[in-house]
Motif scaffolding. Structure first.
Motif, mmCIF file in Angstrom:
data_model
loop_
_atom_site.group_PDB
_atom_site.id
_atom_site.type_symbol
_atom_site.label_atom_id
_atom_site.label_comp_id
_atom_site.label_asym_id
_atom_site.label_seq_id
_atom_site.Cartn_x
_atom_site.Cartn_y
_atom_site.Cartn_z
ATOM 1 N N ILE A 293 16.578 17.093 -10.924
ATOM 2 C CA ILE A 293 17.136 16.578 -9.674
ATOM 3 C C ILE A 293 17.681 15.168 -9.857
ATOM 4 N N TRP A 294 16.972 14.339 -10.610
ATOM 5 C CA TRP A 294 17.415 12.953 -10.768
ATOM 6 C C TRP A 294 18.809 12.887 -11.391
ATOM 7 N N THR A 295 19.027 13.613 -12.455
ATOM 8 C CA THR A 295 20.347 13.609 -13.094
ATOM 9 C C THR A 295 21.418 14.177 -12.172
ATOM 10 N N LEU A 296 21.102 15.263 -11.494
ATOM 11 C CA LEU A 296 22.082 15.915 -10.628
ATOM 12 C C LEU A 296 22.515 15.015 -9.478
ATOM 13 N N GLU A 297 21.583 14.246 -8.935
ATOM 14 C CA GLU A 297 21.899 13.447 -7.754
ATOM 15 C C GLU A 297 22.371 12.039 -8.072
ATOM 16 N N THR A 298 22.266 11.606 -9.329
ATOM 17 C CA THR A 298 22.678 10.241 -9.665
ATOM 18 C C THR A 298 23.877 10.174 -10.593
ATOM 19 N N THR A 299 24.249 11.264 -11.248
ATOM 20 C CA THR A 299 25.348 11.195 -12.199
ATOM 21 C C THR A 299 26.680 10.980 -11.495
ATOM 22 N N ASN A 300 27.554 10.269 -12.162
ATOM 23 C CA ASN A 300 28.914 10.076 -11.649
ATOM 24 C C ASN A 300 29.935 10.859 -12.457
ATOM 25 N N ARG A 301 29.453 11.848 -13.203
ATOM 26 C CA ARG A 301 30.331 12.680 -14.014
ATOM 27 C C ARG A 301 30.113 14.143 -13.669
ATOM 28 N N ILE A 302 31.191 14.841 -13.382
ATOM 29 C CA ILE A 302 31.105 16.260 -13.042
ATOM 30 C C ILE A 302 30.655 17.069 -14.254
ATOM 31 N N ALA A 303 31.059 16.665 -15.452
ATOM 32 C CA ALA A 303 30.656 17.385 -16.661
ATOM 33 C C ALA A 303 29.144 17.303 -16.854
ATOM 34 N N VAL A 304 28.542 16.146 -16.618
ATOM 35 C CA VAL A 304 27.094 15.999 -16.748
ATOM 36 C C VAL A 304 26.384 16.822 -15.676
ATOM 37 N N PHE A 305 26.910 16.815 -14.455
ATOM 38 C CA PHE A 305 26.338 17.637 -13.390
ATOM 39 C C PHE A 305 26.367 19.113 -13.796
ATOM 40 N N THR A 306 27.464 19.540 -14.401
ATOM 41 C CA THR A 306 27.608 20.943 -14.795
ATOM 42 C C THR A 306 26.577 21.332 -15.848
ATOM 43 N N ARG A 307 26.370 20.471 -16.847
ATOM 44 C CA ARG A 307 25.390 20.773 -17.885
ATOM 45 C C ARG A 307 23.958 20.738 -17.363
ATOM 46 N N SER A 308 23.717 19.962 -16.293
ATOM 47 C CA SER A 308 22.358 19.810 -15.759
ATOM 48 C C SER A 308 22.046 20.811 -14.656
ATOM 49 N N TRP A 309 23.041 21.471 -14.117
ATOM 50 C CA TRP A 309 22.824 22.419 -13.037
ATOM 51 C C TRP A 309 22.306 23.738 -13.611
#
Length: 446
Positions: A293-309
């Motif tokens: 959750i921390w990475t998903l809600e704090t990242t400013n990169r869509i690519a990082v969100f995609t890898r963490s989802w």
């Protein structure tokens, strides 16, 4: 207060809670050496059969056909052909079942029952496990061995060969949800169980369960502020921004709480232990938990969100599609994800839009390095890109969740489309610049 509606926030939550004491009991039986290896497989297979019948009713037959068919293909095809035929069988059968859902929704105008929806969700996870197992067989990580019996029929030999794979596919801890568990880890759990879980291990499982309850309560709180689709799409001006974000937050909390409950059961069963010791593994020990959750809600990169989802699913898609596609692997991965999810119009649009956003994010990240030389400018850049990432993710998530073509059409022509269009327009512009650049921005991907 309707406590049932408050806490049973997902169709499978009741059955997952019922499984919780049983997985702990299974672990106790394993470590007490009360059962032989084959008896353990049979115990899991029988309990998985009962769980499927309880949760899905007559639709459990769809899951049983998938299990029997995949195991039959694995044993009939050679190691180099197993993956191709398992993939074809699983996706064909899953697509037929999804088409049945589409027929009910679009032609008969009937809502799918809860049990049918649960069966389709389990089929998707069955595809994950079956194709992962077939890839392990193809890569010689798993061997399909025939037991040596002095006496016995060929049917008994076949059943004993099929027993570990069938138990793996129908194992109760991962039947209704949970991180993707490899067959190697599953076998280690069966054959070499760890000692009784230490306090910190039990505390890790309890933390996940408690977090799932908290997130479920938050989801019900956000429900009162989330806009219905009609109101969301008819909003005007800046009022669309909080409405879009709040509605997407409702769906994200639902996913987070469901994943954390699945992980709690996964850990309680002993599958979350480091292989060969009593330490809780987490992601470092080969167990990739889905919730970050921390990475998903704090990242400013869509690519990082995609890898963490949904991390284990993201790794499965990377292994199954991205690494095996020679041309445009990113587009192929998202296109397959839309197929795997069911090919609703919203899913096709949402996943293809997601692919464009990830590609644009890579290029924007590369070309924006020189635009923020000082710390204040970098901070401003991170804030603005975080807001943009949140709103794009919200847009994509709502598109994927929409089942009506008319609502999807309204979403496209609403003010909410401004944020993804901003990235989509920048993609061809930055693509032209990258052709004249000596370094392709995609080289820096990791």
């Amino acid at each position: 207060m309707n406590w049932e509606k408050l806490f049973l926030y997902h169709p499978t939550a009741l059955y997952q809670l019922a499984v919780f004491p049983f997985v702990g009991f299974f672990h106790y039986l394993w470590i007490s050496q009360c059962l032989s290896i084959n008896a353990r497989y049979i115990c899991l297979l029988a309990s998985g059969f009962l769980l499927a019948c309880s949760a899905m009713g007559c639709y459990a037959l769809l899951v049983f056909i998938s299990t029997v068919g995949s195991v039959a293909v694995i044993h009939s095809a050679g190691p180099q052909q197993a993956h191709k035929w398992v993939f074809f069988f699983q996706m064909a059968w899953q697509t037929v079942c999804h088409m049945g859902l589409h027929y009910k929704e679009y032609f008969l105008h009937e809502a799918a029952g809860i049990r049918f929806s649960v069966a389709l969700s389990v089929l998707m996870m069955m595809t994950q496990k079956a194709t992962s197992l077939a890839l392990d067989i193809q890569e010689r990580k798993v061997r399909v061995e025939s037991p040596s019996l002095a006496e016995g029929s060929r049917l008994m030999q076949y059943l004993l060969r099929a027993l570990p794979f069938s138990s793996y596919l129908l194992s109760p801890p991962t039947l209704l949800g949970g991180p993707l568990c490899s067959f190697h880890r599953f076998q280690a759990w069966i054959k070499n169980p760890s000692a009784p879980p230490p306090k910190r291990f039990l505390w890790a499982a309890a933390q996940k369960g408690f977090g799932a309850v908290i997130l479920a309560l938050l989801k019900n709180l956000v429900r009162g502020y989330a806009c219905p689709p009609d109101n969301l799409l008819s909003c005007r001006g800046l009022g669309c921004i909080p409405a879009l974000w709040t509605s997407a937050l409702f769906f994200r909390l639902a996913y987070y709480s469901h994943w954390m409950l699945d992980e709690s059961i996964f850990i309680a069963s002993g599958l979350g232990l480091e292989l060969g010791c009593d330490r809780y593994a987490g992601s470092a020990g080969g167990v990739l938990l889905d919730t970050d959750i921390w990475t998903l809600e704090t990242t400013n990169r869509i690519a990082v969100f995609t890898r963490s989802w949904n991390k284990s699913t993201a790794q499965w898609l990377k292994r199954l599609v991205f690494q095996r596609t020679p041309s445009r692997p990113l587009l192929a991965t998202f296109a397959f994800s839309a197929w795997w999810h069911g090919l609703h119009p919203g899913q096709i649009f949402g996943f293809l839009c997601w692919a464009v956003m990830v590609e644009a994010d890579y290029r924007i990240r590369y070309f924006s390095r020189s635009f923020a030389p000082s710390q204040p400018w970098r901070l401003l850049y991170q804030i603005l890109t975080w807001c943009q990432t949140q709103l794009i993710v919200a847009y994509v998530m709502l598109a994927i969740e929409m089942r009506s073509l008319s609502l999807l059409w309204q979403l496209w022509f609403s003010y909410n489309s401004f944020f993804p269009l901003l990235y989509a327009i920048s993609l061809p512009l930055l693509a032209k610049r990258s052709t004249s650049s000596p370094v392709d921005p995609r080289v820096s991907r990791h």
